[in-house]
Structures are given as C-alpha cells and as structure tokens.
Motif scaffolding. Structure first.
Motif, mmCIF file in Angstrom:
data_model
loop_
_atom_site.group_PDB
_atom_site.id
_atom_site.type_symbol
_atom_site.label_atom_id
_atom_site.label_comp_id
_atom_site.label_asym_id
_atom_site.label_seq_id
_atom_site.Cartn_x
_atom_site.Cartn_y
_atom_site.Cartn_z
ATOM 1 N N HIS A 22 0.707 -1.066 -0.136
ATOM 2 C CA HIS A 22 -0.002 -0.115 -0.177
ATOM 3 C C HIS A 22 0.846 1.164 0.051
ATOM 4 N N SER A 23 1.687 1.257 0.871
ATOM 5 C CA SER A 23 2.755 2.459 0.885
ATOM 6 C C SER A 23 3.950 2.071 1.792
ATOM 7 N N ALA A 24 5.154 2.779 1.699
ATOM 8 C CA ALA A 24 6.574 2.584 2.224
ATOM 9 C C ALA A 24 6.881 3.967 2.910
ATOM 10 N N TYR A 25 7.581 3.895 3.869
ATOM 11 C CA TYR A 25 8.251 5.041 4.568
ATOM 12 C C TYR A 25 9.336 4.756 4.932
ATOM 13 N N LEU A 26 10.292 5.739 5.041
ATOM 14 C CA LEU A 26 11.713 5.948 5.581
ATOM 15 C C LEU A 26 11.553 6.374 7.017
ATOM 16 N N TYR A 27 12.301 5.976 8.022
ATOM 17 C CA TYR A 27 12.130 6.663 9.075
ATOM 18 C C TYR A 27 13.899 6.663 9.931
ATOM 19 N N GLY A 28 14.018 7.380 10.787
ATOM 20 C CA GLY A 28 15.472 7.256 11.651
ATOM 21 C C GLY A 28 16.109 8.408 10.817
ATOM 22 N N SER A 29 17.474 8.305 11.049
ATOM 23 C CA SER A 29 18.559 9.147 10.673
ATOM 24 C C SER A 29 18.608 9.734 9.364
ATOM 25 N N ILE A 30 18.218 8.808 8.429
ATOM 26 C CA ILE A 30 18.434 9.084 6.788
ATOM 27 C C ILE A 30 17.235 10.081 6.584
ATOM 28 N N PRO A 31 16.174 10.155 6.634
ATOM 29 C CA PRO A 31 15.250 11.006 6.355
ATOM 30 C C PRO A 31 15.297 12.479 7.336
#
Length: 272
Positions: free
Chosen positions: A49-58
């Motif tokens: 359905h959807s994908a997300y980045l989290y953490g230090s990269i974004p």
C-alpha cells in the motif's frame, strides 16, 4: 497566547511536527533511497500500500558507514512470513551493496492495523510523525494530529516491563563476543533513552529524536539517573560490546524505568 514558547519538535499549535522529509536525505544516501524505492515496488508490487523511511536518513543526520536503513511497509493485507523474508533479503542486499549503510531493518504491518483504534497512539503516531513517505498513499492523511501528552507516552513506550524478559533471552542467546553484543547494546541503549525521554515528554512538552537531547530532557527531571541515561545515549550512537552494560540495562536501569513509567503513565494497552 502571546509570549508562549514552543518546545522543539512542535508546530505553532503545539502538535508534534513530522520530523523527516526526502529533501533532508543526505547526498550520500540518495542512491540508497532511490534503490530502496525501486526494489520495494518490484518485490511487493500490488501487495504494497505504501512505504516509509524513518530514522536518521530522512532526518538528515545519517553518517556514512555508521547509519542503518530503516523502512516501514504498509501492506494491503496482514504480512506473511514470506513478506518478512523478502523484506529482510531486500534490506540485506542494499546493506551489502552500499558501503554507506551499517545495517538495515524493515517493519511490516497491514494498512488496517496501522489505522486501527488500538494503534492510534503507537504505530499510527509513528507513521504520522516519525515516518517519511517514500511510495504510495500517505496514511498520515487518515490519522489525527498528536500532542506530547501522557496518553501518547503510555501507548508508545509503556510496555518496557514486558520487553525485559525478551531482552534477557536475547542477551543469553547472543554469542560471547563483543561483535555479537554490539548490536544489542546499540538497540537497547536507544530504546531505553527513548523510553526515558517519553517518560518526561509531557512535562518537557516537546519532541526530539536526538538521543543526546532526549537524555538531557530526562536528566532535568531525574538527576539521580542522569549519568546512566547520558551514557546510554552515547552508546546508542557509538556502541561497544560490553557485557556489563547489557547486564546493567536488564537488572538495574530497565526495571527501574519500567516501574517509574507505570507509576507515572500507566501500562500500555494489551495487544493480541
């Protein structure tokens, strides 16, 4: 109100602002993010359905050779063992290919779970405030805005007492080398610092994902535990494989923090 001072991480109305964006991705990690998006679409196709980045990269704070790739996938149905295996294989391939990366991790949930009432102040908040959209429709459009209150504190980290027995098992099962223990030190250090921060978050009335700032916010209210939390914040960034650190986490800091958390905010609602 005139003269009101807003803490870091909040917008002008006092809601937690989404902390990351694709525009903040450091140049060194842009090829990683592009490859991740392409391969996720190829591997999961219509299931995704959807994908997300989290953490230090974004957040723009990733360090080449030191930071890991953190992804969250919202699937149209409940994730299967095959889905999880494919996500692990994809992350491992990216980690092997890009020297900028030092590790990877992918969380998989169904769209229905992420939008459920039970997860509104845990996974829902995580998606809406700490995740950066990479592919598909952004679920944040279906979620409320969040203030740094006690309900959010309880539902995000009010389960430490349940986690400690699992941590003890993981420590016992880890190899007896510094290399084997280092990932555990990094993971548990970060988790304890974030839990310490959310314990005081409603009083501090703000948000940050910076481990050092989290530790300092905690220290303001619990000076007797300040040095332990500062040390954990340092190890969350530069972990060692010290067995004594892990023992102190599950025998001292962790149990104390779990008890104080339950006293101040209560215990997280049970999950199935």
């Amino acid at each position: 109100m005139a003269g009101t001072v807003h803490r870091p991480g909040l917008d002008a109305q006092g809601f937690i602002a989404r902390e990351g964006s694709l525009a903040r991705v450091p140049d060194a990690f842009r090829p990683v993010v592009a490859a991740a998006g392409e391969r996720l679409a190829d591997v999961f196709g219509a299931r995704l359905h959807s994908a997300y980045l989290y953490g230090s990269i974004p957040r723009g704070t990733a360090r080449a050779g030191r930071s890991d790739l953190d992804l969250l996938l919202a699937l149209r149905e409940e994730p299967t063992d095959t889905d999880r295996a494919e996500a692990r294989a994809l992350g491992a391939a990216l980690d092997e290919e890009f020297e900028q990366l030092d590790g990877h991790g992918t969380l998989l949930f169904s769209r229905a779970r992420l939008l459920s009432d039970l997860e509104r102040y845990d996974l829902g908040w995580f998606v809406a405030c700490l995740c950066t959209p990479l592919l598909g429709e952004d679920l944040a459009a279906h979620l409320p805005r969040y203030r740094p209150g006690s309900l959010l504190a309880r539902e995000t980290n009010g389960d430490l007492a349940l986690l400690l027995p699992r941590w003890r098992r993981r420590i016992a099962e880890a190899g007896d080398t510094e290399e084997a223990r280092r990932p555990l030190v990094r993971f548990m250090s970060r988790h304890l610092v974030r839990t310490g921060f959310t314990l005081v978050m409603p009083r501090w009335n703000g948000w940050t994902s910076d481990l050092r700032k989290m530790a300092e916010a905690f220290a303001r209210y619990y000076p007797q535990r300040a040095e332990q939390m500062r040390a954990a914040a340092a190890l969350g960034r530069e972990p060692t494989g010290d067995a004594a650190v892990l023992v102190s986490y599950v025998d001292d800091l962790g149990p104390w923090l779990a008890g104080e958390y339950a006293r101040v905010h209560g215990v997280k609602a049970p999950r199935p």
